[in-house]
Design an enzyme around this catalytic site. Structure first.
Site, short mmCIF file in Angstrom:
data_model
loop_
_atom_site.label_atom_id
_atom_site.label_comp_id
_atom_site.label_asym_id
_atom_site.label_seq_id
_atom_site.Cartn_x
_atom_site.Cartn_y
_atom_site.Cartn_z
N LYS A 1 -1.40 -0.15 5.02
CA LYS A 1 -2.51 -1.05 4.66
C LYS A 1 -2.02 -2.38 4.09
CE LYS A 1 -6.44 2.00 4.23
NZ LYS A 1 -5.88 3.36 4.41
N SER B 1 1.69 6.72 9.19
CA SER B 1 0.99 5.60 8.54
C SER B 1 1.17 5.56 7.03
CB SER B 1 -0.49 5.64 8.90
OG SER B 1 -1.05 6.92 8.61
N GLU C 1 -14.42 -3.37 -0.45
CA GLU C 1 -14.87 -2.05 -0.82
C GLU C 1 -13.70 -1.09 -0.70
OE1 GLU C 1 -15.17 -3.33 2.20
OE2 GLU C 1 -13.97 -1.79 3.19
C1 LIG Z 1 -6.41 4.32 5.31
C2 LIG Z 1 -5.39 5.13 5.99
C3 LIG Z 1 -5.52 5.51 7.35
C4 LIG Z 1 -6.73 5.20 8.15
O1 LIG Z 1 -6.96 3.83 8.42
P1 LIG Z 1 -6.74 3.20 9.84
O2 LIG Z 1 -7.39 1.88 9.73
O3 LIG Z 1 -7.38 4.09 10.86
O4 LIG Z 1 -5.28 3.10 10.06
C5 LIG Z 1 -4.50 6.22 7.93
N1 LIG Z 1 -3.39 6.57 7.24
C6 LIG Z 1 -3.23 6.23 5.95
C7 LIG Z 1 -1.99 6.66 5.25
C8 LIG Z 1 -4.21 5.50 5.27
O5 LIG Z 1 -4.05 5.18 3.98
#
Ligand SMILES: *Cc1c(COP(=O)(O)O)cnc(C)c1O
Length: 405
Positions: A101, A388, A123
């Site tokens: 993020k 992610s 938000e």
């Molecule tokens: C917020 C989050 C997501 C989901 O958000 P996307 O916009 O779909 O990428 C996925 N993995 C992690 C670790 C997150 O914090």
């Protein structure tokens, strides 16, 4: 590469179009005064963010503050245990603050600074976007108002504390169900009042144009790095790329590096407890066309056509819609969208921890679970999974709800 009539070598120049559409999805469905604000951000994006000065500054931030480039790791023990397919992960968990993020939050924060804004507004649901944005605000010396449902504030105490320590103002939203949807409504309302001095920063490839495009472009660093790193490590491209999809920002980030390549691409949505409406959040697989939060996309609807209640073990994935570009790539067939349920996710969470020494975020564990499934089906080849985020935020919850496996 051409795919179903779309030339992917010029894809990023053509999508979204000037009105912010990916085919029929996307657009700007907001009140008139916010339309002006969106135009201001779009203009600023094309003049400021495309300037060499901005690009150079963002690159320096990525290198010296975020810790980019993040590596790709080969999962040797896991691959060997599954057969002849090689599994790799792109380590977005190693970003400062622990997830992808920050890639778009630092971009949005830098844009706010160049535009002369004093405040950023957003938000947050589980608090991950709020923490990343509060980090960016602290870095750039901007005020930061994070709107959060009262229910979420109670559930997410550590993230609320982090935001406050970073200097953000956490604004409690008490109407309705007092969760993410109400927080988005309240943040939009505040932005409507304050747009002269403030900029809204959305948490994914969602919302009215230009946000889906802007967040994708800021996240594309993931795909650009991953493609070059994978070629250097192996001499070829992966056969498949996998990412989880909530709003879809980490997925668009890594996908954007491979859309023009002969690579199979998979976006994985949460099937939660099962296929019944209310038990999952798989909007691309089960949704219909619908408008919410300023954009047209595929959406899970209740009997009145309103956004349906959704569920996933991963709080970062439980949103009743997905980014408009995913809806477009879904209809086109360029990306295949599939689902993974809670149980499979928790298994993958422990498997990756035990076999590779990497504790994944529960969101990311959806992609890991699917990568493992693919590896079992494929006879040979390689799969690149976007990891992610890291799982520190999820450990207490997993132990309490599922125990140690
Ligand atoms: C917020 C989050 C997501 C989901 O958000 P996307 O916009 O779909 O990428 C996925 N993995 C992690 C670790 C997150 O914090």
């Amino acid at each position: 590469m051409n795919f179903n009539g779309i030339a992917f070598d010029t894809y990023f120049k053509n999508y979204p179009d000037e009105s912010g559409f990916f085919g029929k999805y996307g657009g700007v469905y907001v009140p008139d005064e916010l339309k002006k604000a969106m135009e201001e951000i779009t203009d600023a994006y094309f003049t400021i963010c495309k300037s060499s000065k901005f690009i150079a500054e963002l690159r320096k931030i990525r290198r010296e503050f975020q810790g980019r480039p993040t590596p790709i790791s080969y999962l040797e023990r896991l691959s060997n245990s599954l057969g002849n397919v090689q599994l790799y992960v792109k380590r977005e968990d190693l970003n400062h603050t622990g997830a992808h993020k920050l890639n778009h939050c630092m971009g949005e924060g830098l844009l706010a600074k160049y535009m002369g804004k004093k405040k950023i507004i957003a938000e947050t649901g589980a608090g991950q976007h709020g923490v990343a944005l509060a980090t960016a605000a602290a870095y750039f010396g901007l005020e930061c108002d994070i709107y959060m449902g009262a229910v979420d504030i109670k559930k997410q105490a550590p993230n609320v504390a982090r935001m406050k320590i970073l200097g953000a103002n956490v604004v409690e939203v008490t109407h309705g169900l007092a969760t993410l949807k109400e927080a988005v409504d309240a943040a939009f309302e505040a932005y409507g009042r304050e747009y002269k001095d403030a900029i809204y920063c959305i948490g994914s490839v969602l919302g009215p144009h230009p946000f889906p495009m802007m967040v994708r472009d800021f996240q594309s660093v993931v795909g650009i790095e991953a493609r070059a790193q994978f070629l250097e490590m192996t001499g070829e491209l992966p056969d498949a790329v996998v990412a989880c999809v909530g709003g879809g920002s980490n997925a668009m980030g890594i996908f954007s590096g491979f859309l023009n390549d002969p690579v199979d691409i998979y976006g994985i949505e949460p099937l939660g407890r099962g296929e019944k409406l209310g038990d999952h959040a798989a909007s691309l697989k089960y949704g219909e066309e619908g408008i919410m939060h300023g954009f047209n996309s595929l959406m899970l609807k209740d009997e009145n056509g309103e956004p349906a209640p959704v569920y996933s073990v991963a709080s970062g994935l439980d949103y009743p819609s997905s980014g408009p570009e995913h809806a477009f790539l879904h209809d086109l067939g360029r990306v295949k969208y599939d689902v993974i349920n809670d149980e499979e996710t928790i298994d993958a969470f422990f498997t990756l921890s035990r076999m590779e020494g990497i504790i994944p975020a529960i969101e990311s564990a959806h992609a890991v679970a699917y990568g493992i499934k693919l590896a079992k089906q494929m006879k040979k080849g390689s799969v690149l999974i976007n990891l992610s985020g890291r799982g520190d935020k999820d450990m207490d919850y997993v132990i309490e709800k599922y125990g140690i496996r």
